[in-house]
Design an enzyme around this catalytic site. Structure first.
Site, PDB file in Angstrom:
ATOM      1  N   ASP A  66       1.116  -1.441  -0.051  1.00 24.47           N
ATOM      2  CA  ASP A  66      -0.023  -0.076   0.371  1.00 24.47           C
ATOM      3  C   ASP A  66       0.908   1.166   0.142  1.00 24.47           C
ATOM      4  OD1 ASP A  66       0.787  -0.578   2.454  1.00 24.47           O
ATOM      5  OD2 ASP A  66      -0.889  -0.535   3.162  1.00 24.47           O
ATOM      6  N   ASP A 135      -7.864  -2.385  14.358  1.00 19.87           N
ATOM      7  CA  ASP A 135      -9.561  -2.608  13.466  1.00 19.87           C
ATOM      8  C   ASP A 135      -9.254  -3.227  13.009  1.00 19.87           C
ATOM      9  OD1 ASP A 135      -7.867  -1.534  11.537  1.00 19.87           O
ATOM     10  OD2 ASP A 135      -9.213  -0.097  11.227  1.00 19.87           O
ATOM     11  N   HIS A 137      -7.659  -4.459  10.000  1.00 20.00           N
ATOM     12  CA  HIS A 137      -7.296  -4.479   8.563  1.00 20.00           C
ATOM     13  C   HIS A 137      -6.451  -5.149   8.079  1.00 20.00           C
ATOM     14  CE1 HIS A 137      -4.821  -0.045   9.747  1.00 20.00           C
ATOM     15  NE2 HIS A 137      -4.189  -0.404   9.047  1.00 20.00           N
ATOM     16  N   GLU A 142      -9.826  -1.349   5.146  1.00 19.59           N
ATOM     17  CA  GLU A 142     -10.336  -0.912   6.642  1.00 19.59           C
ATOM     18  C   GLU A 142     -11.715  -1.638   6.911  1.00 19.59           C
ATOM     19  OE1 GLU A 142      -8.965   1.340   8.927  1.00 19.59           O
ATOM     20  OE2 GLU A 142      -8.125   2.529   7.262  1.00 19.59           O
TER      21      GLU A 142
HETATM   22  C1  GLP Z   1      -0.219  -0.220   8.781  1.00 19.47           C
HETATM   23  C2  GLP Z   1      -0.389  -0.603   7.209  1.00 19.47           C
HETATM   24  C3  GLP Z   1      -0.499  -2.203   7.412  1.00 19.47           C
HETATM   25  C4  GLP Z   1      -0.388  -2.595   8.898  1.00 19.47           C
HETATM   26  C5  GLP Z   1      -1.155  -2.409   9.727  1.00 19.47           C
HETATM   27  C6  GLP Z   1      -0.302  -2.749  10.965  1.00 19.47           C
HETATM   28  O1  GLP Z   1      -1.747   0.912   8.785  1.00 19.47           O
HETATM   29  N1  GLP Z   1      -0.982   0.400   6.195  1.00 19.47           N
HETATM   30  O2  GLP Z   1      -0.279  -2.890   6.354  1.00 19.47           O
HETATM   31  O3  GLP Z   1      -0.317  -4.216   8.861  1.00 19.47           O
HETATM   32  O4  GLP Z   1      -1.482  -0.801   9.245  1.00 19.47           O
HETATM   33  O5  GLP Z   1       0.897  -2.267  11.651  1.00 19.47           O
HETATM   34  P1  GLP Z   1       1.789  -2.008  12.869  1.00 19.47           P
HETATM   35  O6  GLP Z   1       2.393  -3.089  12.399  1.00 19.47           O
HETATM   36  O7  GLP Z   1       2.784  -0.439  12.696  1.00 19.47           O
HETATM   37  O8  GLP Z   1       0.978  -1.735  14.290  1.00 19.47           O
END
Ligand code: GLP
Length: 241
Positions: A66, A135, A137, A142
Site C-alpha cells: 500500500d 481495527d 485491517h 479498512e
Molecule cells: C498500517 C499498514 C499495514 C500494517 C498495519 C499495522 O496502517 N498499512 O500494512 O500492517 O497498519 O501496523 P503496525 O505493524 O505498525 O502495527
C-alpha cells in the site's frame, strides 16, 4: 490457518527461516512486503542472514502492499521510502525489483490497474508478509472492504490515522486521508501469507482474525479461507484467544 504463539524475538527468526527455505527452492521468488512496526524483526533477521551469506535476494523481486496518496516523492513517511530504509537498502534485493502502488499519480485508478498487472506479470506473490491494524485491517483494507477487492484508492479511518500519527511526529493532521492499497482479493492470491501481530493492542484483532466469524467488518478474517496462512503472535497479542 496455522497459529504460532511465541516470543516476539523469535518471530523474526522463524519467518526468516521460511524466506530462506523459499529462496532455496526458488531464487527468483516474489516477496510481498508490509510496512509498519510488526515486520521489523523479520527484516532485521533476513538482513542478518543475507549479510552472513546464508542466502541472497539478488534474483528475487518484491511488491509492497500500500501507499499513502499525495505525499511528495521521497517523503520520509511514504511507504516506498520506509520499505527502502527498513529493508531493501539492508539486503541485496535490487531497488528496481521492488514496486509499490504509485500514490503520487495523477491517475490513481490507472496506477492501481498497472500495479495489478505488474503483480500478475511477475507470476504473483510467493510469500506475503502482513501486519494487522487494531481495527482488523490488512494492508489498508479498512472495515467494510469487499473480499473481492483489488488494488484501489481507499479512505483511511480515523482510527488508522490516529494509529499512524506516531510516524508523523504525532500529528494526525499530517496523516493523509487517502491511500492506494492492494485489495483483499489481491492479497488472497499470494501463495503463502505470513501475518505477524505483537502486543496487547492487537489482541482484539487477533481474536477476530483467528476465532471470529468471517466478516468484512474484520477484514483480516478473510484469511480463514486462504489455504496457506501462518500467523505469528506473542503472548500479549494472543491473550484473547
Ligand atoms: C498500517 C499498514 C499495514 C500494517 C498495519 C499495522 O496502517 N498499512 O500494512 O500492517 O497498519 O501496523 P503496525 O505493524 O505498525 O502495527
Amino acid at each position: 490457518m496455522e497459529v504460532i504463539i511465541t516470543r516476539e524475538d523469535q518471530i523474526g527468526e522463524l519467518v526468516a527461516e521460511e524466506i530462506a527455505a523459499l529462496i532455496a527452492r526458488k531464487p527468483n521468488a516474489v516477496l510481498g512486503l508490509a510496512t509498519g512496526s510488526s515486520p521489523l524483526r523479520i527484516y532485521d533477521a533476513v538482513a542478518a542472514r543475507v549479510a552472513s551469506g546464508e542466502f541472497s535476494l539478488a534474483h528475487a523481486s518484491a511488491f509492497t502492499l500500500d501507499e499513502y496518496v499525495g505525499l511528495p516523492d521521497g517523503h520520509p513517511c511514504g511507504y516506498r521510502t520506509v520499505i527502502e530504509e527498513d529493508f531493501v537498502s539492508r539486503v541485496d534485493l535490487p531497488t528496481e525489483a521492488v514496486q509499490g502502488p504509485d500514490g503520487g499519480s495523477s491517475d490513481l485508478d490507472g496506477a492501481c490497474a498497472s500495479y495489478e498487472e505488474a503483480i500478475r506479470k511477475a507470476g504473483g506473490v510467493d510469500l506475503q508478509i502482513l501486519g494487522i491494524g487494531t481495527d482488523g485491517h490488512i494492508a489498508f483494507n479498512e472495515p467494510g472492504s469487499s473480499f473481492a477487492s483489488r488494488t484501489r484508492p481507499k479512505t483511511l479511518t480515523a482510527q488508522t490515522r490516529r494509529d499512524n500519527a506516531r510516524f508523523f511526529d504525532g500529528n494526525i493532521d499530517a496523516v493523509p486521508v487517502h491511500c492506494l492499497t492492494q485489495g483483499l482479493g489481491t492479497i488472497m492470491e499470494a501463495r503463502h501469507v505470513v501475518l505477524v501481530a505483537t502486543g496487547e493492542g492487537k489482541a482484539e484483532a487477533v481474536k477476530h482474525l483467528v476465532e471470529g466469524a468471517v466478516s468484512a467488518f474484520w477484514p483480516g478474517t478473510i484469511l480463514q479461507h486462504h489455504p496457506h496462512v501462518t500467523v505469528f503472535v506473542d503472548d500479549a497479542a494472543a491473550s484473547k484467544l
